[in-house]
Design a protein around this motif. Structure first.
Motif, PDB file in Angstrom:
ATOM      1  N   UNK A  58       0.839  -1.196   0.000  1.00 29.28           N
ATOM      2  CA  UNK A  58       0.000   0.000   0.000  1.00 29.28           C
ATOM      3  C   UNK A  58       0.875   1.248   0.000  1.00 29.28           C
ATOM      4  N   UNK A  59       1.660   1.377  -1.049  1.00 36.02           N
ATOM      5  CA  UNK A  59       2.645   2.455  -1.134  1.00 36.02           C
ATOM      6  C   UNK A  59       2.592   3.120  -2.505  1.00 36.02           C
ATOM      7  N   UNK A  60       2.911   4.412  -2.590  1.00 33.56           N
ATOM      8  CA  UNK A  60       2.991   5.069  -3.904  1.00 33.56           C
ATOM      9  C   UNK A  60       4.083   4.439  -4.766  1.00 33.56           C
ATOM     10  N   UNK A  61       3.992   4.663  -6.090  1.00 33.50           N
ATOM     11  CA  UNK A  61       5.035   4.189  -7.007  1.00 33.50           C
ATOM     12  C   UNK A  61       5.779   5.394  -7.572  1.00 33.50           C
ATOM     13  N   UNK A  62       7.041   5.172  -7.897  1.00 36.94           N
ATOM     14  CA  UNK A  62       7.898   6.274  -8.337  1.00 36.94           C
ATOM     15  C   UNK A  62       8.325   6.093  -9.793  1.00 36.94           C
ATOM     16  N   UNK A  90       2.008  -5.277  -7.836  1.00 37.46           N
ATOM     17  CA  UNK A  90       3.018  -4.906  -8.832  1.00 37.46           C
ATOM     18  C   UNK A  90       4.390  -5.431  -8.436  1.00 37.46           C
ATOM     19  N   UNK A  91       5.168  -5.853  -9.451  1.00 35.08           N
ATOM     20  CA  UNK A  91       6.564  -6.255  -9.244  1.00 35.08           C
ATOM     21  C   UNK A  91       7.441  -5.484 -10.218  1.00 35.08           C
ATOM     22  N   UNK A  92       8.679  -5.210  -9.810  1.00 36.58           N
ATOM     23  CA  UNK A  92       9.590  -4.429 -10.639  1.00 36.58           C
ATOM     24  C   UNK A  92       9.692  -4.983 -12.056  1.00 36.58           C
ATOM     25  N   UNK A  93       9.681  -4.063 -13.021  1.00 38.72           N
ATOM     26  CA  UNK A  93       9.800  -4.466 -14.419  1.00 38.72           C
ATOM     27  C   UNK A  93       8.476  -4.707 -15.099  1.00 38.72           C
ATOM     28  N   UNK A 124       9.394   2.796 -11.778  1.00 46.07           N
ATOM     29  CA  UNK A 124      10.771   2.403 -11.456  1.00 46.07           C
ATOM     30  C   UNK A 124      10.832   1.654 -10.134  1.00 46.07           C
ATOM     31  N   UNK A 125       9.968   2.066  -9.200  1.00 52.39           N
ATOM     32  CA  UNK A 125      10.034   1.453  -7.872  1.00 52.39           C
ATOM     33  C   UNK A 125       8.803   1.870  -7.078  1.00 52.39           C
ATOM     34  N   UNK A 126       8.725   1.389  -5.838  1.00 55.82           N
ATOM     35  CA  UNK A 126       7.728   1.893  -4.880  1.00 55.82           C
ATOM     36  C   UNK A 126       8.454   2.832  -3.918  1.00 55.82           C
ATOM     37  N   UNK A 127       7.705   3.680  -3.250  1.00 53.41           N
ATOM     38  CA  UNK A 127       8.341   4.609  -2.303  1.00 53.41           C
ATOM     39  C   UNK A 127       8.918   3.887  -1.093  1.00 53.41           C
TER      40      UNK A 127
END
Length: 409
Positions: free
Chosen positions: A208-212, A263-266, A344-347
């Protein structure tokens, strides 16, 4: 776990061993619920926590109003490697049970959206409810108490060495939460205890985090920071329809926080920018009825000027509606319905509302929450590999798991 040398409420003295039937480590939602439930059964109970305040996450949740449960709690609202584990506790202590408790304490509340229930006044109402419930049954709460060592003794007893002296108990409950928001005091202590007693961990990550975003898209989002639109966002078979917020670092808002758990990286996020609209029909109708207006002007009827300009640039079509050919129309529809972005990532844990993963549930009783590895040891709440969706589900898991364990310890 190092001692706090400035403790002012040390009443035990370092030599005296304090004996309780139940010790709960963690004065959060699950721990306090467990303590109140256990003490109501006549069990001598104390809650130990290293923090200077109890229920810190309760106090800061929901923008200070605490989204304490949801009207529509289902097992499908929870993620775990064992999807059946949460069912027993959730069925034995439901959202209606906690709502009754809220009403018993005279706390006013309201439904925001999607069944989310918030305090009308302040999160302090829920904190005070938990404190009152503990006080009424003489469940003690000891703050500023740093745990230094836990040992299993003979006859299924435990000894807890702390900065405030030594404690012993028959039942030990770990309710220490996850790694989210370390500034609130979150640590990996509960995972260390689990491993000490032979439990496996499901790898943890921020939930439950923003994505960057970096690069051109990141720069574009930065210029849109503060704008919010209603979207439907999808990833790995999960979809959520709610608000999406542009930020200086990327994307946030309820829809993004929800999908971040999947979501997973990539991988891409697929975003429908007009989820309540048949975009093909909407576009064709406007081409017929308003052929002379610019595409950007049409977009500004659905979005703010800034967001409409961004989407127009994204489409790379600076023309009147009548100038769109069939291929361009298909391009517009596809972008608006299935815009794919690659975060690119999560916060991360700094702002994450929950921690994904945790203590594997295969060796935990879904009925009592007792360890299958160590009699008398219990794990409840966020420390376990059970994570709820946004909207009050994680608090309901805290109430349900705390009540379940409290009924057995």
């Amino acid at each position: 776990m190092s001692p706090n040398k400035t403790i002012e409420n040390n009443t035990a003295g370092p030599e005296k061993v304090q004996n309780y039937q139940v010790i709960v480590i963690g004065a959060g939602a699950a721990g306090l619920m467990c303590a109140a439930t256990a003490a109501e059964r006549g069990r001598t109970t104390i809650v130990l926590d290293h923090a200077n305040k109890m229920a810190k996450k309760v106090l800061m949740s929901g923008g200070g109003r605490c989204n304490f449960t949801n009207l529509y709690v289902e097992p499908e609202n929870f993620l775990s490697q064992n999807e059946h584990f949460c069912k027993s506790a959730l069925s034995r202590y439901t959202q209606w049970d906690f709502i009754s408790l809220v009403e018993k304490h005279g706390i006013e509340y309201y439904e925001k959206e999607h069944g989310q229930l918030f305090c009308k006044n302040s999160s302090k109402d829920i904190r005070d409810l938990l404190l009152t419930e503990c006080q009424q049954v003489n469940a003690k709460i000891q703050l500023k108490c740093h745990i230094e060592k836990i040992e299993a003794l003979a006859e299924n007893r435990f000894e807890i060495t702390t900065s405030l002296g030594c404690y012993q108990c028959e039942s030990l409950v770990i309710a220490t939460g996850g790694l989210s928001i370390p500034t609130m005091g979150a640590t990996g202590f509960g995972y260390q205890v689990a491993e000490q007693f032979g439990h496996k961990l499901v790898p943890t990550s921020a939930g439950l985090t923003p994505v960057t975003f970096n690069g051109k898209l990141g720069q574009a989002f930065k210029t849109l920071a503060g704008n919010s639109i209603s979207v439907e966002v999808s990833c790995n078979g999960a979809s959520f329809k709610s608000a999406m917020l542009f930020t200086h670092k990327g994307l946030s808002g309820p829809a993004i926080l929800q999908i971040s758990n999947y979501w997973r990286r990539g991988e891409p996020l697929t975003i429908n920018l007009l989820p309540d609209t048949d975009i093909t029909e909407w576009l064709q109708t406007n081409i017929e009825q308003r052929p002379e207006i610019q595409l950007k002007t049409l977009l500004s009827t659905q979005f703010s000027q800034a967001v409409a300009g961004f989407i127009s640039d994204l489409l790379a079509l600076n023309c009147k509606l009548k100038q769109l050919n069939s291929q361009q129309i298909a391009h517009v529809v596809e972008k608006l319905e299935q815009w794919q972005v690659y975060p690119d990532d999560v916060e991360g844990y700094r702002v994450a509302e929950v921690t994904l993963g945790g203590v594997e549930t295969n060796d935990i009783s879904s009925k009592s929450f007792e360890s299958g590895k160590q009699p008398g040891l219990y794990f409840i709440g966020e420390v376990l590999d059970v994570t709820g969706h946004l909207g009050g589900f994680n608090f309901q898991w805290a109430w349900a798991s705390g009540y379940a364990a409290g009924s057995y310890v």
